[in-house]
Design a protein around this motif. Sequence first.
Motif, short mmCIF file in Angstrom:
data_model
loop_
_atom_site.label_atom_id
_atom_site.label_comp_id
_atom_site.label_asym_id
_atom_site.label_seq_id
_atom_site.Cartn_x
_atom_site.Cartn_y
_atom_site.Cartn_z
N LEU A 53 0.83 -1.20 0.00
CA LEU A 53 0.00 0.00 0.00
C LEU A 53 0.87 1.26 0.00
O LEU A 53 0.57 2.23 -0.71
CB LEU A 53 -0.94 0.00 1.21
CG LEU A 53 -2.02 -1.09 1.21
CD1 LEU A 53 -2.83 -1.04 2.49
CD2 LEU A 53 -2.94 -0.97 0.00
N ASP A 54 1.93 1.24 0.79
CA ASP A 54 2.87 2.38 0.80
C ASP A 54 3.49 2.57 -0.58
O ASP A 54 3.64 3.70 -1.06
CB ASP A 54 3.97 2.16 1.84
CG ASP A 54 3.47 2.35 3.26
OD1 ASP A 54 2.39 2.96 3.43
OD2 ASP A 54 4.15 1.87 4.19
N LEU A 55 3.85 1.44 -1.21
CA LEU A 55 4.44 1.49 -2.55
C LEU A 55 3.47 2.10 -3.55
O LEU A 55 3.85 2.99 -4.34
CB LEU A 55 4.83 0.07 -2.98
CG LEU A 55 5.23 -0.12 -4.44
CD1 LEU A 55 6.53 0.62 -4.72
CD2 LEU A 55 5.39 -1.59 -4.76
N MET A 56 2.22 1.66 -3.54
CA MET A 56 1.23 2.18 -4.48
C MET A 56 0.99 3.68 -4.26
O MET A 56 0.86 4.44 -5.22
CB MET A 56 -0.08 1.40 -4.36
CG MET A 56 0.03 -0.04 -4.85
SD MET A 56 -1.50 -0.98 -4.64
CE MET A 56 -2.54 -0.18 -5.84
N ARG A 57 0.96 4.08 -3.00
CA ARG A 57 0.75 5.49 -2.67
C ARG A 57 1.93 6.34 -3.18
O ARG A 57 1.74 7.40 -3.79
CB ARG A 57 0.60 5.65 -1.17
CG ARG A 57 0.03 6.99 -0.73
CD ARG A 57 -0.05 7.11 0.77
NE ARG A 57 -0.91 6.11 1.36
CZ ARG A 57 -0.49 5.08 2.09
NH1 ARG A 57 0.78 4.92 2.33
NH2 ARG A 57 -1.34 4.22 2.60
N ASP A 58 3.16 5.85 -2.97
CA ASP A 58 4.35 6.59 -3.40
C ASP A 58 4.43 6.68 -4.92
O ASP A 58 4.75 7.73 -5.48
CB ASP A 58 5.61 5.92 -2.85
CG ASP A 58 5.74 6.05 -1.34
OD1 ASP A 58 5.04 6.91 -0.77
OD2 ASP A 58 6.51 5.29 -0.73
N LEU A 59 4.13 5.56 -5.60
CA LEU A 59 4.20 5.55 -7.05
C LEU A 59 3.13 6.44 -7.66
O LEU A 59 3.35 7.09 -8.70
CB LEU A 59 4.07 4.11 -7.58
CG LEU A 59 5.25 3.19 -7.29
CD1 LEU A 59 4.94 1.76 -7.74
CD2 LEU A 59 6.52 3.68 -7.96
N GLN A 60 1.97 6.49 -7.02
CA GLN A 60 0.91 7.36 -7.52
C GLN A 60 1.34 8.83 -7.47
O GLN A 60 1.12 9.59 -8.42
CB GLN A 60 -0.37 7.17 -6.70
CG GLN A 60 -1.52 8.01 -7.22
CD GLN A 60 -2.73 7.96 -6.30
OE1 GLN A 60 -2.58 7.84 -5.09
NE2 GLN A 60 -3.91 8.04 -6.87
N LYS A 61 1.96 9.22 -6.36
CA LYS A 61 2.45 10.60 -6.24
C LYS A 61 3.52 10.89 -7.29
O LYS A 61 3.56 11.97 -7.89
CB LYS A 61 3.01 10.83 -4.84
CG LYS A 61 1.95 10.89 -3.75
CD LYS A 61 2.59 11.06 -2.39
CE LYS A 61 1.55 11.05 -1.28
NZ LYS A 61 2.17 11.11 0.06
N ALA B 41 -9.16 2.57 3.96
CA ALA B 41 -8.82 3.68 4.85
C ALA B 41 -7.41 4.20 4.59
O ALA B 41 -7.14 5.39 4.77
CB ALA B 41 -8.96 3.25 6.31
N ASN B 42 -6.52 3.33 4.16
CA ASN B 42 -5.12 3.70 3.96
C ASN B 42 -4.82 4.29 2.59
O ASN B 42 -3.78 4.92 2.42
CB ASN B 42 -4.21 2.48 4.17
CG ASN B 42 -3.91 2.23 5.63
OD1 ASN B 42 -3.16 2.98 6.24
ND2 ASN B 42 -4.53 1.22 6.20
N LEU B 43 -5.71 4.07 1.62
CA LEU B 43 -5.35 4.44 0.25
C LEU B 43 -6.35 5.32 -0.48
O LEU B 43 -5.96 6.18 -1.26
CB LEU B 43 -5.14 3.13 -0.55
CG LEU B 43 -4.35 3.22 -1.86
CD1 LEU B 43 -2.92 3.69 -1.59
CD2 LEU B 43 -4.32 1.87 -2.56
N ALA B 44 -7.65 5.14 -0.21
CA ALA B 44 -8.67 5.75 -1.07
C ALA B 44 -9.00 7.19 -0.70
O ALA B 44 -8.85 7.61 0.45
CB ALA B 44 -9.94 4.91 -1.02
#
Length: 338
Positions: A195-203, A220-223
């Motif tokens: 989840l951290d990886l997906m959030r960082d890559l999205q940014k 709760a962590n991503l959306a």
Amino acid sequence: MERLLEVKDLEVSFKTYAGEVKAVRGVSFHVDRGETVAVVGESGCGKSVTMQAIMRLIPMPPGVIKNGTIVFDGKDITKLSEKEMEHVRGSEISMVFQDPMTSLNPTMKVGAQIAEGLIKHQKMHPKQAREKAIEMLKMVGIPNAEKRVDQYPHEFSGGMRQRAMIAIALACNPKLLIADEPTTALDVTIQAQILDLMRDLQKKLNTAIIIITHNLGVVANLAERVLVMYAGKIIERGSLDDIFYNPRHPYTWGLLMSVPTPDLDKSKRLASIDGTPPDLFAPPVGCAFAARCEYAMKICYERYPEDFPVSDGHSAACWLLHPMAPKVKPPIGKGVTL
């Protein structure tokens, strides 16, 4: 924000020997550029079928898109030929499937699977594509990428396979990433890393994400926005705060109350939603959740409710929101600690 994807009145059915399964029944939603939208609901509610329809991966037959439009980046992809759609898949829309072990080709090296899309869509030379594959493996946090690029999927752990799937999906820098239960088979520490990886890559890449899940902790962590699906329809939609702090549909209440929380009274049983989802061979005329809903009224069985607005961007398809309905105090509404 600029709109990237708009789905209107989507209907998907499957023709079987026993009859027609109406898997998706008039779904409409949108995704803006760079935002994350979660689609939640129990198994069989139509989440994955909706996303496979967007990717045009519904096997036809037995599947058929009966109605609706899917406008992606200004073009209706339901009208594209299969050859035209091949240029969209992987380069503009990518998908991370639920089980990486069955999604990855066991006979191909991981690096070759990443390079495949680069060679096809970006016309890279194989040597250049290999270098890009190493770069992508490093980007998703796989150590010793120069060695790992020449290994097969069975030589990767579960978390590394999921990272490799994300690397394949993001290699061509797509505008939209669809992640179908991307953390289901992983332990909680690896889930958090993914989840951290997906959030960082999205940014970093400004990629819009649609995440399909039944795990409210992932939501709760991503959306940023949440769509709640039940029996092939979206029954509630709103921002993350709307859904967690002011849910208005009894099904959403049930989902939130079934989540174990740190302050849970251990002497009481965890709440559950009684009953089973309706048979989509013959969907009910009224609200599909009525048979399982303790607040159901006569009209719930006779007519499907309209989408009642709750606030800006928040709405729910429930007769309890009608001005003439009896007032019901939501059993949950202060949020869920996850």
